[in-house]
Write an enzyme that holds these catalytic residues in place. Structure first.
Site, mmCIF file in Angstrom:
data_model
loop_
_atom_site.group_PDB
_atom_site.id
_atom_site.type_symbol
_atom_site.label_atom_id
_atom_site.label_comp_id
_atom_site.label_asym_id
_atom_site.label_seq_id
_atom_site.Cartn_x
_atom_site.Cartn_y
_atom_site.Cartn_z
ATOM 1 N N GLY A 91 -1.065 0.594 -10.128
ATOM 2 C CA GLY A 91 -1.194 -0.711 -9.511
ATOM 3 C C GLY A 91 -2.546 -1.312 -9.803
ATOM 4 O O GLY A 91 -3.480 -0.610 -10.209
ATOM 5 N N GLN A 143 -9.748 -6.624 -8.246
ATOM 6 C CA GLN A 143 -10.239 -5.684 -9.249
ATOM 7 C C GLN A 143 -10.526 -6.369 -10.582
ATOM 8 O O GLN A 143 -11.202 -5.804 -11.438
ATOM 9 C CB GLN A 143 -9.253 -4.528 -9.431
ATOM 10 C CG GLN A 143 -9.178 -3.627 -8.208
ATOM 11 C CD GLN A 143 -8.167 -2.544 -8.383
ATOM 12 O OE1 GLN A 143 -6.974 -2.746 -8.168
ATOM 13 N NE2 GLN A 143 -8.638 -1.372 -8.793
ATOM 14 N N CYS A 203 -8.113 5.473 -8.106
ATOM 15 C CA CYS A 203 -8.289 4.019 -8.164
ATOM 16 C C CYS A 203 -8.934 3.659 -9.488
ATOM 17 O O CYS A 203 -9.897 4.321 -9.907
ATOM 18 C CB CYS A 203 -9.158 3.566 -6.997
ATOM 19 S SG CYS A 203 -9.428 1.780 -6.935
ATOM 20 N N HIS A 212 -2.101 0.946 -1.054
ATOM 21 C CA HIS A 212 -3.398 0.994 -1.742
ATOM 22 C C HIS A 212 -3.785 -0.407 -2.241
ATOM 23 O O HIS A 212 -4.913 -0.862 -2.025
ATOM 24 C CB HIS A 212 -3.306 1.982 -2.914
ATOM 25 C CG HIS A 212 -4.541 2.096 -3.725
ATOM 26 N ND1 HIS A 212 -5.369 3.192 -3.644
ATOM 27 C CD2 HIS A 212 -5.102 1.276 -4.656
ATOM 28 C CE1 HIS A 212 -6.386 3.028 -4.488
ATOM 29 N NE2 HIS A 212 -6.236 1.876 -5.114
ATOM 30 N N GLU A 213 -2.850 -1.076 -2.898
ATOM 31 C CA GLU A 213 -3.159 -2.400 -3.453
ATOM 32 C C GLU A 213 -3.346 -3.441 -2.355
ATOM 33 O O GLU A 213 -4.219 -4.306 -2.465
ATOM 34 C CB GLU A 213 -2.081 -2.833 -4.451
ATOM 35 C CG GLU A 213 -1.909 -1.901 -5.637
ATOM 36 C CD GLU A 213 -3.197 -1.543 -6.364
ATOM 37 O OE1 GLU A 213 -4.133 -2.372 -6.434
ATOM 38 O OE2 GLU A 213 -3.293 -0.411 -6.870
#
Length: 181
Positions: free
Chosen positions: A46, A51, A88, A130-131
């Site tokens: 992802g 990011q 990550c 997480h995203e």
């Protein structure tokens, strides 16, 4: 392909709360394509817009061969938990066991503004949580217990990318509406 540089831990955009998407236009579709191309090239499960330095509530995912994206996600989590390895792309090479909900129902929109619901368990649930955390300025190491977090911070300091100068903030090709500097 529109592969973009991924922001590394320490970049302030990763700690900011991303703004909801209100305009579903060509620029947003280009952002989704850039996120997808960059995620697949990395490779990762992802990638969230912050990011890439864009403070908007958008992320892409690729789990079990299914590639998708979600805009302005709203999550419902199961009470059942899972514990497993998590990494990550903004903390390259690091991985720590992280507790997450075992299942998730994520509602949001696609790049055309159409409603979307994504349901998943295990890795897909982990990825979506997480995203979505990235969109809230949360990095997965924030979810670790005290000892694991200390180990993670030590690993970051020891990482090849962790002991250099402050991260370079790159100019995003996408509008950040003044959120990323």
């Amino acid at each position: 392909m529109a592969i973009q540089p991924i922001r590394i831990f320490g970049d302030p955009v990763l700690r900011a709360t991303a703004r909801p998407v209100t305009v579903f236009d060509k620029e947003l579709r280009r952002l989704v394509k850039d996120l997808t191309d960059t995620m697949l090239d990395a490779p990762g499960a992802g990638l969230a817009a912050p990011q890439l330095g864009v403070s908007l509530r958008v992320f892409t995912y690729c789990v079990d061969g299914v590639v998708g994206h979600l805009i302005n996600p709203d999550l419902s989590l199961t009470d059942e938990e899972q514990d497993g390895p998590e990494g990550c792309l903004s903390l390259p090479g690091l991985q720590f066991d992280t507790k997450r909900a075992h299942g998730v129902v994520a509602k949001g929109f696609d790049m055309h503004g159409e409603p979307v619901t994504v349901e998943g368990t295990q890795l897909l649930a982990r990825c979506i949580q997480h995203e979505t955390d990235h969109l809230d300025g949360i990095i997965f190491i924030d979810r670790l217990d005290r000892e694991q977090r200390k180990a993670a911070l030590r690993a970051i300091r020891e990482a090849e990318w962790g002991d250099g100068p402050a991260p370079t903030v790159r100019v995003s090709p996408h509008s950040t509406f003044g959120s990323a500097r």
